[in-house]
Enzyme design. Structure first.
Site, PDB file in Angstrom:
ATOM      1  N   GLU A 417      52.837 -25.634  34.421  1.00  0.00           N
ATOM      2  CA  GLU A 417      51.335 -25.606  34.442  1.00  0.00           C
ATOM      3  C   GLU A 417      50.770 -27.399  34.437  1.00  0.00           C
ATOM      4  OE1 GLU A 417      49.242 -23.780  31.856  1.00  0.00           O
ATOM      5  OE2 GLU A 417      49.971 -21.448  32.545  1.00  0.00           O
ATOM      6  N   LYS A 571      49.525 -12.679  23.484  1.00  0.00           N
ATOM      7  CA  LYS A 571      49.794 -11.256  24.192  1.00  0.00           C
ATOM      8  C   LYS A 571      51.522 -10.803  24.243  1.00  0.00           C
ATOM      9  CE  LYS A 571      47.384 -14.885  27.129  1.00  0.00           C
ATOM     10  NZ  LYS A 571      46.952 -16.589  26.184  1.00  0.00           N
TER      11      LYS A 571
END
Length: 682
Positions: A417, A571
């Site tokens: 990222e 998550k």
């Protein structure tokens, strides 16, 4: 001979071994004194045992200002007089993030980087026949010259992995080659007919005279020798890190074949001088070939394998990143239980013990350096400075040399990222890509992106972090995006490096409503539906070389303010303490396992319900299942292509209801049930 967790009497005997003995390894994990750098009083600090981090409480409590600075670890250790003439090393498996080592007040070495192993030689700094003082000053402060600069995870501090005292002969297999074991097993070619392996050996000679030595490499299968190579050479005085090679060939090799057959040979390297063995090391050897086709996906030994992966951070509730062997073993066992055959170890090199587990269990590993971008947060992950670039190259070299012998590792990850807002990282990514191929021409490189641009076309493989249906969009958009990308770039090997949605086991609702990702309400049933819909898109596209659920476990991220409490990225398919598997875990278990009957009735934690007419679902690989409510059958249904059985328009009685499901026959008969309560029915 390796000495671990020995009682004091046996440890004392080990320390008294004669100088003619081979290498010995003594674990120094017990009885350290810890104090923070700002605690200068003589009475400051406390006793700790390793592994240890000082952030197990403040970072995991969601404190954004958790301690990032200096911590001091002190210990006394005895060096027998009999060790005079031998070489002594301290080997650290990891220290976050910068470590300075002092022996008897003298600086012995520094290591930069929080995730790699390193060793320092202390031969000329110890007092023989006496106690010695060891001080390790560890600093996890922000540093613009050291990866990672940013990240959606906690930057723990401390000596959070094992520390070893290693003694060797004056002539030895090097411990000083970027923290590696000194032996690199390069698989030049592997097929079912033959495997050719090249051993690169780094040697040190601490004598002030030349040494005539012999290297012997023996590969065995359960004690049976299958290959041998030998080479004699002369080492110049005071040689450090001389590289020599041996080659072995194995006809009709037994291949390491992932979860189907994770077979390992044993490779033993011995060093001989003056007619005696003066040093030896052993490493597992798994022989396999890896390739990726942009149209057909991942191949192991010429066999197509759909990589059904998860991601893992190396931390957990209450202990931070100071994980013990049983923690690594439990994490690996949970992966196998779910049916995963691959794991992305994010976002940094992880403990050697976990790579060993992956080897023995047949898990395909994506290993990566901590070149991490901001994701959706501030600041940048790349600073175009000579110091930063040099440190990144060194960390990549460390990763490959320390872990390149593991057959489970099938690709090297170069970044995660990165953004294109500041300094352009693309030239540096190309530099890292060339370095990875130079260090290891046998494995492809990869990366994880969440943006467009030239950075997506450097590595051999490419993958994207996609959260369609969580941060925006829908899972169907993931499928359309994959098809467009594949059509536009048919030469590109496309994977999904992250996909996931938050969920709290305490947030339950009996309707399916999408939550706000950054909010405090993360219902479990939305995560379940998210994974059903995303896996439908991913499993239907064979060109996707691999997909990796983000994340298998909830993990610490002190800056997060969402879900059921601050400081946690929820998550995971399993809670931070590993005690509860969320419903989505069992969805994957039913879809990814055929070797074990699976039946799981979902939404068992939604015990209080307000709608009298409900939909019930079960995940099963047994074909069909029958639902019962309060002992009355609601019918048998066949599971769909995603192994989900669904019963709609099921009416509950006011008050207590017992919901159960039955599937299978005979030895495969399985049942599951729970209670729920209908109250304030609308």
């Amino acid at each position: 001979m390796r000495l671990r967790f020995l009682p004091a009497l046996l440890l004392g005997a080990a320390l008294a071994l004669p100088a003619a003995a081979q290498r010995h390894d003594v674990l120094l994990n017990d009885n350290w004194h810890f104090r923070f750098g700002h605690d200068v009083e003589r009475t400051a600090g406390r006793r700790v045992d390793l592994p240890h981090t000082w952030n197990a409480d403040d970072a995991l409590a969601g404190r954004k200002d958790y301690k990032r600075g200096m911590g001091n670890y002190g210990k006394k250790f005895h060096v027998p007089a009999a060790w005079q003439g031998r070489r002594l090393f301290l080997r650290f498996e990891g220290a976050g993030n910068v470590a300075d080592v002092f022996v008897n007040g003298r600086h012995a070495g520094r290591h930069r980087g929080g995730y790699g192993a390193f060793a320092v030689e202390i031969t000329d700094k110890v007092h023989y026949g006496a106690e010695n003082d060891l001080l390790v000053r560890v600093n996890n402060a922000e540093d613009l010259t050291l990866m990672p600069l940013v990240g959606d995870f906690n930057f723990y501090g401390g000596l959070y992995r094992d520390v070893h005292l290693v003694t060797t002969d004056a002539t030895c297999i090097s411990l000083l080659d970027h923290g590696s074991c000194g032996l690199r097993l390069v698989q030049d070619s592997v097929s079912r007919g033959r495997a050719d392996v090249r051993a690169i050996v780094r040697l040190d000679n601490g004598l002030d005279e030349a040494a005539d030595v012999t290297l012997r490499l023996c590969v065995t299968d359960g004690g049976r020798e299958v290959a041998r190579s030998e080479r004699s050479l002369r080492l110049a005085p005071d040689t450090d890190g001389r590289a020599d090679t041996l080659a072995v060939g194995i006809d009709r090799p037994h291949l390491w074949d992932g979860r189907r057959d994770p077979f390992l040979y044993r490779a033993e390297l011995t060093l001989w001088r003056g007619g005696r063995c003066v040093d030896s090391i052993c490493r597992p050897l798994g022989l396999r070939s890896v390739s990726v086709d942009p149209q057909k996906g991942f191949f192991l030994n010429g066999r197509h394998v759909q990589l059904r992966g998860v991601c893992r951070h190396q931390d957990r509730s209450e202990v931070g990143n100071a994980l013990r062997p049983e923690h690594h073993a439990e994490d690996a066992a949970i992966m196998v239980e779910m049916g995963a055959n691959a794991v992305r170890l994010a976002h940094y090199p992880q403990a050697e013990r976990f790579y060993d587990l992956a080897d023995s269990l047949g898990l395909v590993v994506w290993a990566e350096i901590p070149f991490v971008g901001p994701g959706g947060y501030s600041d940048e992950g790349f600073a175009d400075m000579p110091e930063f670039r040099a440190e990144g190259r060194r960390q990549l070299t460390e990763l490959i040399r320390q872990h390149g012998n593991h057959p489970s590792i099938c690709m090297w990850g170069l970044f995660n990222e990165l953004s294109m807002r500041g300094d352009d990282p693309v030239p540096y990514i190309r530099e890292l890509n060339e370095l990875a191929h130079s260090e290891d021409p046998t494995r492809p490189t990869t990366a994880a992106s969440n943006t467009d641009g030239a950075l997506n076309f450097v590595t051999d493989l490419m993958a994207w972090n996609r959260y369609d249906g969580w941060y925006g969009g829908t899972p169907a958009q993931l499928g359309r995006w994959l098809d467009r990308m594949h059509a536009a770039h048919p030469q590109l090997c496309i994977g999904i490096s992250e996909y996931g949605a938050g969920a709290s086991i305490y947030h339950q609702q009996d309707t399916l409503a999408r939550p706000v990702a950054a909010g405090w309400w993360h219902p479990e049933n939305w995560q379940t539906q998210y994974h059903i819909d995303n896996w439908r898109e991913l499993s239907a596209r064979p060109f996707v070389w691999g997909s990796f659920v983000w994340n298998l476990f909830d993990f610490g991220a002190a800056h997060r303010r969402e879900g059921d409490r601050p400081g946690i990225n929820d998550k995971g398919l399993v809670t931070f303490d590993r005690r509860v598997r969320k419903d989505a875990f069992y969805f994957y278990k039913a879809n990814w396992r055929d070797d074990e009957p699976v039946l799981y009735l979902t939404e068992r934690r939604c015990t209080r319900r307000t709608r009298p007419v409900q939909t019930f679902r079960a995940f099963t690989n047994l074909g069909e299942a029958e639902l019962f409510v309060n002992g009355s059958s609601r019918g048998r249904v066949r599971a769909d292509s995603l192994r989900t059985a669904t019963w709609r328009d099921v009416r509950l009685a006011p008050g207590r209801n017992v919901v159960s499901v039955v599937a299978g026959r005979g030895r495969n008969l399985r049942t599951d049930s729970y209670e729920c309560y209908l109250e304030n029915a609308r």
